[in-house]
Design a protein around this motif. Structure first.
Motif, short mmCIF file in Angstrom:
data_model
loop_
_atom_site.label_atom_id
_atom_site.label_comp_id
_atom_site.label_asym_id
_atom_site.label_seq_id
_atom_site.Cartn_x
_atom_site.Cartn_y
_atom_site.Cartn_z
N ALA A 1 0.87 -1.18 0.00
CA ALA A 1 0.00 0.00 0.00
C ALA A 1 0.91 1.24 0.00
O ALA A 1 1.48 1.60 1.03
CB ALA A 1 -0.90 0.00 1.23
N LYS A 2 1.04 1.86 -1.14
CA LYS A 2 1.95 3.03 -1.26
C LYS A 2 1.25 4.28 -0.79
O LYS A 2 0.06 4.48 -1.01
CB LYS A 2 2.41 3.18 -2.69
CG LYS A 2 3.28 2.01 -3.19
CD LYS A 2 3.82 2.27 -4.57
CE LYS A 2 4.76 1.15 -5.00
NZ LYS A 2 5.31 1.39 -6.35
N GLN A 3 2.01 5.14 -0.15
CA GLN A 3 1.49 6.43 0.29
C GLN A 3 1.76 7.49 -0.77
O GLN A 3 2.76 7.43 -1.49
CB GLN A 3 2.17 6.84 1.60
CG GLN A 3 1.87 5.92 2.76
CD GLN A 3 2.55 6.35 4.03
OE1 GLN A 3 3.40 7.23 4.04
NE2 GLN A 3 2.16 5.73 5.14
#
Length: 250
Positions: free
Chosen positions: A246-248
């Motif tokens: 889950a990339k920010q």
């Protein structure tokens, strides 16, 4: 041989029942829906014995086994096929009743019936237990939470049965299918939403209940001196996903 199959009213269990009767085996077909079993019995004849059984009612299982007719009383093969998945929500949004029902059926029911049947197999020094697990028992996925955990139990229970049965001729296999179309699995999982269930199988060539029935038949008819510990099967179109990140936003 006498083969007891749970979840025999549909899917893998129904397909396997037909194959076994065609081969001349006696089949004890067990399920909650006796009406569906009776319809199957009409087409399969006297080699198929329909038995009403809710595996989650563990207390009832020993008596059901004790009450089998003499011709069917010796169980040579037990196929623990009954099981279900309920819901695809993440754990924090899941319905606790769904979790409990999966544990009661997939774990407690399988344990209870195995416990009722296994001692006679050991006493005869002959028998075969096939547990129908799932790839979900090895490979986690979004929304799999308790369903995957129950199938991980089935996998480890199967392996531990093998360890306990050393020195006997009783065999144990955990069959671990991937995506299979043409059964009631996804309809149950989506609580009867047929449209959602159908979308699970869109766009690729799936395995079918008949395919899994063929695999189960192969296991049952394999040489008695060979034990298949685990057998994981998927359609060619299905494989392992990469690890999710889950990339920010930067």
């Amino acid at each position: 041989m006498n083969i007891l199959i749970t979840g025999a009213s549909a899917g893998f269990g129904e397909a396997l029942s037909k194959l076994l009767v065609a081969k001349g085996h006696r089949v004890i077909g067990c399920a909650r829906r006796l009406d569906k079993l009776n319809i199957l019995a009409e087409s399969l004849g006297e080699l198929f014995l329909p038995v009403a059984m809710d595996v989650s009612n563990i207390a009832s299982l020993p008596q059901i086994i004790a009450d089998l007719p003499d011709d069917f009383k010796q169980i040579d093969v037990l196929v623990n096929n009954a099981g279900l998945a309920l819901g695809t929500e993440p754990a924090q949004n899941a319905n606790l009743d769904d979790w409990i029902q999966m544990v009661d059926t997939n774990i407690k029911g399988l344990m209870g019936l195995t416990h009722a049947v296994l001692p006679a197999m050991v006493a005869r020094d002959s028998g075969y237990i096939i547990n129908v697990g799932s790839i979900a028992g090895s490979w986690p996925y979004y929304g799999g939470n308790v369903y995957g955990a129950t199938k991980a139990f089935v996998k480890q229970f199967s392996l531990n049965l093998r360890a306990d049965l050393v020195g006997t001729q009783v065999r144990v296999t955990n069959l671990e299918p991937g995506n299979v179309a043409g059964t009631e699995f996804s309809n149950v999982r989506y609580h009867g939403d047929d449209d959602k269930a159908a979308k699970v199988y869109d766009g690729f060539k799936n395995m079918t209940g008949d395919d899994v029935g063929d695999i189960l038949l192969w296991l049952i008819e394999s040489p008695a001196h060979i034990n298949v510990n685990r057998l994981e099967v998927m359609p060619v179109a299905q494989t392992y996903n990469g690890l999710t990140i889950a990339k920010q936003d930067s």
